[in-house]
Design an enzyme around this catalytic site. Structure first.
Site, PDB file in Angstrom:
ATOM      1  N   CYS A  78       0.842  -1.196   0.000  1.00 59.84           N
ATOM      2  CA  CYS A  78       0.000   0.000   0.000  1.00 59.84           C
ATOM      3  C   CYS A  78       0.879   1.249   0.000  1.00 59.84           C
ATOM      4  O   CYS A  78       1.902   1.301   0.656  1.00 59.84           O
ATOM      5  CB  CYS A  78      -0.892  -0.019   1.236  1.00 59.84           C
ATOM      6  SG  CYS A  78      -1.851   1.485   1.463  1.00 59.84           S
ATOM      7  N   CYS A 162      -7.576  -0.505   7.865  1.00 57.13           N
ATOM      8  CA  CYS A 162      -6.365   0.298   7.739  1.00 57.13           C
ATOM      9  C   CYS A 162      -5.876   0.643   9.144  1.00 57.13           C
ATOM     10  O   CYS A 162      -6.666   1.038  10.002  1.00 57.13           O
ATOM     11  CB  CYS A 162      -6.711   1.556   6.945  1.00 57.13           C
ATOM     12  SG  CYS A 162      -5.473   2.839   7.022  1.00 57.13           S
ATOM     13  N   GLN A 290      -7.927  19.218   8.968  1.00 54.54           N
ATOM     14  CA  GLN A 290      -6.757  18.406   9.323  1.00 54.54           C
ATOM     15  C   GLN A 290      -7.191  16.984   9.670  1.00 54.54           C
ATOM     16  O   GLN A 290      -8.173  16.806  10.385  1.00 54.54           O
ATOM     17  CB  GLN A 290      -6.043  19.031  10.528  1.00 54.54           C
ATOM     18  CG  GLN A 290      -5.384  20.361  10.226  1.00 54.54           C
ATOM     19  CD  GLN A 290      -4.033  20.229   9.533  1.00 54.54           C
ATOM     20  OE1 GLN A 290      -3.568  19.137   9.231  1.00 54.54           O
ATOM     21  NE2 GLN A 290      -3.412  21.354   9.261  1.00 54.54           N
ATOM     22  N   GLU A 340      -9.018  32.574   1.995  1.00 55.31           N
ATOM     23  CA  GLU A 340      -9.099  31.190   1.524  1.00 55.31           C
ATOM     24  C   GLU A 340      -9.654  31.158   0.103  1.00 55.31           C
ATOM     25  O   GLU A 340     -10.552  31.914  -0.233  1.00 55.31           O
ATOM     26  CB  GLU A 340      -9.983  30.393   2.497  1.00 55.31           C
ATOM     27  CG  GLU A 340     -10.523  29.077   1.999  1.00 55.31           C
ATOM     28  CD  GLU A 340      -9.457  28.040   1.676  1.00 55.31           C
ATOM     29  OE1 GLU A 340      -8.478  27.892   2.430  1.00 55.31           O
ATOM     30  OE2 GLU A 340      -9.603  27.379   0.634  1.00 55.31           O
ATOM     31  N   ASP A 392      -0.564  29.042   6.265  1.00 53.54           N
ATOM     32  CA  ASP A 392      -0.636  27.575   6.312  1.00 53.54           C
ATOM     33  C   ASP A 392      -0.924  27.065   4.898  1.00 53.54           C
ATOM     34  O   ASP A 392      -1.999  26.556   4.614  1.00 53.54           O
ATOM     35  CB  ASP A 392      -1.754  27.163   7.291  1.00 53.54           C
ATOM     36  CG  ASP A 392      -1.855  25.653   7.472  1.00 53.54           C
ATOM     37  OD1 ASP A 392      -0.999  24.932   6.926  1.00 53.54           O
ATOM     38  OD2 ASP A 392      -2.791  25.208   8.156  1.00 53.54           O
ATOM     39  N   CYS A 419       3.081  21.719   5.854  1.00 50.55           N
ATOM     40  CA  CYS A 419       3.114  20.258   5.762  1.00 50.55           C
ATOM     41  C   CYS A 419       4.248  19.803   4.844  1.00 50.55           C
ATOM     42  O   CYS A 419       4.352  18.625   4.531  1.00 50.55           O
ATOM     43  CB  CYS A 419       1.773  19.723   5.275  1.00 50.55           C
ATOM     44  SG  CYS A 419       1.288  20.411   3.692  1.00 50.55           S
TER      45      CYS A 419
HETATM   46  N1  SAH Z   1      -5.340  26.543   7.941  1.00 45.60           N
HETATM   47  C1  SAH Z   1      -6.315  25.559   7.558  1.00 45.60           C
HETATM   48  C2  SAH Z   1      -6.158  25.042   6.127  1.00 45.60           C
HETATM   49  C3  SAH Z   1      -4.784  24.655   5.676  1.00 45.60           C
HETATM   50  S1  SAH Z   1      -4.725  23.720   4.172  1.00 45.60           S
HETATM   51  C4  SAH Z   1      -6.333  24.392   8.534  1.00 45.60           C
HETATM   52  O1  SAH Z   1      -5.415  24.235   9.351  1.00 45.60           O
HETATM   53  O2  SAH Z   1      -7.284  23.618   8.518  1.00 45.60           O
HETATM   54  C5  SAH Z   1      -4.386  24.913   2.968  1.00 45.60           C
HETATM   55  C6  SAH Z   1      -5.593  25.702   2.523  1.00 45.60           C
HETATM   56  O3  SAH Z   1      -5.157  26.625   1.539  1.00 45.60           O
HETATM   57  C7  SAH Z   1      -6.711  24.891   1.867  1.00 45.60           C
HETATM   58  O4  SAH Z   1      -7.937  25.187   2.496  1.00 45.60           O
HETATM   59  C8  SAH Z   1      -6.712  25.376   0.404  1.00 45.60           C
HETATM   60  O5  SAH Z   1      -8.004  25.398  -0.160  1.00 45.60           O
HETATM   61  C9  SAH Z   1      -6.169  26.764   0.555  1.00 45.60           C
HETATM   62  N2  SAH Z   1      -5.503  27.375  -0.613  1.00 45.60           N
HETATM   63  C10 SAH Z   1      -4.790  26.764  -1.584  1.00 45.60           C
HETATM   64  N3  SAH Z   1      -4.255  27.669  -2.419  1.00 45.60           N
HETATM   65  C11 SAH Z   1      -4.639  28.891  -1.972  1.00 45.60           C
HETATM   66  C12 SAH Z   1      -4.379  30.224  -2.409  1.00 45.60           C
HETATM   67  N4  SAH Z   1      -3.634  30.471  -3.474  1.00 45.60           N
HETATM   68  N5  SAH Z   1      -4.907  31.231  -1.697  1.00 45.60           N
HETATM   69  C13 SAH Z   1      -5.676  30.999  -0.602  1.00 45.60           C
HETATM   70  N6  SAH Z   1      -5.944  29.746  -0.139  1.00 45.60           N
HETATM   71  C14 SAH Z   1      -5.444  28.711  -0.814  1.00 45.60           C
END
Ligand code: SAH
Length: 463
Positions: A78, A162, A290, A340, A392, A419
């Protein structure tokens, strides 16, 4: 010079970024999938290059002291887990080193200038996920089947459970749901999607479960506007206890993207509810949330600590998803502005603010690299000048234009949640040259048994 099919004995002395074992024979490096640092093993060369080769593990002569029995019977085939044969303690060391080395190699930091803290691990590093996405297709006998993709391929590895998967009270929720979906497909003659012909219906099944409320969401991704006999599937799924939301997501595009843009809700409110700390979140099928509910609280607590919030602090939360970080910070500061790109996530973020009676937040929809410079230039002043910017981003890191805007916005602190420590190190190095000092790096293990590692970084404005 070694060649394909040569068999060699080697001691594994290192672990590559994708979890593969690395050993050297007469200075010639061998990359061995499934080998653990410390293994003495016999390997066979599959692909030989001038200075290195990819080799297959044939026999473990002396197992490493860090080797453990995998929990999952298909751990090797996997593509989901890469480190299940390594003790959890060693996994944590591997991940901390990965972050450190990326700051050194990609970020160009001197080793003594990397203020890295101990990695935050899990007590029980299994069954931690709150989300699963199973591809549906046919197995080698031609029967309708579900499972996970084998590493780097789209062939389905069947699984009867899993080791990271979703459990409620020790019970595997996914198995019951997926068995229901597969038996429905067989009874009604509903074909799985075939990647090569583009025919068939069911592509993936997305399952989400809240560990705090036990609510379950099922979203079937189909290659058509409607799923034939969907009402029968809904009837069957509804009988599973805690089933809260059932929907169909339409994805007619070819390629690897799992979810399409449109979702039709067949049962329930179209979302499930989960908690992070005492804040309640509504989560739709399309929104990012997350996957490790236990660790996310630790990750956000660290981000909050780094933000040093006070009653007059203004925070921008870029790439804010459904507003999880924004709302976790809002109660302890003056105002948060979240940005976002996914429309539905922004709607969820606003709704989440309302259901938690949080009023000092504002959410902007669009690409951060476009929305932030525009909004900031039009509205700069007391009301939106950031003391702290939280970012993030997805794996590719921050857009260069956004980094430039962040520096122009001149916050006292930048809290970077990431990440992917490679793009993190790249962006942090850029911010360092442009006026920000690296103060702290804390890796957090959000994804035990895999090679992935989350990090949270504090940078502050150079005086
Ligand atoms: N901070 C949040 C999400 C992190 S994941 C948490 O911890 O849950 C990254 C996020 O960035 C996702 O929701 C994705 O849709 C968004 N994203 C991706 N590219 C982007 C961009 N260019 N501008 C704004 N948001 C974006």
């Amino acid at each position: 010079m070694y060649q394909k099919n040569d068999e060699l004995e080697v001691t594994i002395t290192d672990q590559g970024i994708d979890g593969e074992g690395i050993g050297k024979v007469n200075g010639y490096a061998l990359f061995v999938k499934d080998a653990v640092i410390g293994d003495e093993c016999k390997v066979k060369i599959m692909k030989a290059k001038k200075n290195f080769a990819f080799a297959k593990l044939i026999e473990i002569i002396t197992p490493s002291e860090f080797r453990v029995q995998e929990k999952c019977s298909v751990a090797k085939q996997c593509g989901g887990c890469q480190l299940q044969s390594m003790s959890y303690e060693k996994q944590l060391e591997f991940k901390a080193n990965k972050v450190f080395n990326n700051f050194k190699r990609i970020g160009g930091f001197d080793t003594c200038q990397i203020p890295i803290n101990e990695i935050i691990g899990m007590e029980e590093p299994y069954y931690y996920r709150n989300k699963a996405q199973f591809p549906v297709g046919r197995n080698k006998d031609g029967e309708v089947a579900y499972g996970f993709y084998a590493g780097r391929t789209h062939s389905i590895i069947e699984t009867d459970g899993c080791a990271l998967g979703i459990q409620i009270d020790g019970k595997d929720v996914c198995k019951e749901i997926m068995d229901t979906v597969i038996s429905f497909m067989k009874e009604e003659g509903i074909e799985p999607y075939d990647e090569t012909t583009g025919e068939g219906y069911v592509r993936h099944v997305l399952i989400r479960v809240s560990k705090s409320t036990n609510q379950i969401m099922v979203c079937v991704v189909t290659n058509s506007n409607e799923l034939p006999q969907a009402d029968k599937l809904v009837e069957k799924l509804k009988s599973i206890s805690n089933m809260t939301s059932i929907s169909i997501n339409i994805n007619k595009t070819q390629g690897n993207v799992i979810m399409g843009k449109r979702t039709n809700h067949l049962f329930g409110p179209g979302y499930i509810e989960d908690f992070i700390g005492d804040i309640k979140f509504r989560i739709s099928p399309e929104s990012f949330f997350q996957v490790n509910s236990d660790q996310v609280k630790k990750l956000y607590d660290k981000a909050i600590e780094y933000a040093k919030l006070e009653t007059d602090t203004i925070v921008w939360d870029l790439y804010c998803g459904i507003g999880t970080i924004s709302l976790s910070m809002a109660k302890n500061c003056k105002k948060v502005i979240g940005v976002e790109i996914v429309e539905r996530a922004v709607e969820d973020a606003k709704e989440n603010a309302t259901i938690n009676n949080i009023e000092n937040v504002e959410f902007l929809e669009g690409a951060a690299e476009e929305v932030v410079p525009k909004y900031f230039s039009e509205n700069d002043g007391e009301e939106c000048h950031p003391d702290v910017i939280v970012v993030d981003p997805p794996r590719k890191g921050c857009d260069q234009k956004l980094l430039q805007t962040m520096v122009q916005m001149n916050p006292n602190r930048i809290v970077y949640v990431s990440c992917d420590s490679a793009t993190l190190a790249r962006d942090v190095a850029w911010l360092k040259v442009n006026g920000y000092k690296l103060k702290e790096v804390t890796p957090v293990d959000m994804f035990p048994q895999t090679v992935h590692v989350e990090s949270v970084v504090l940078m502050s404005k150079k005086q």
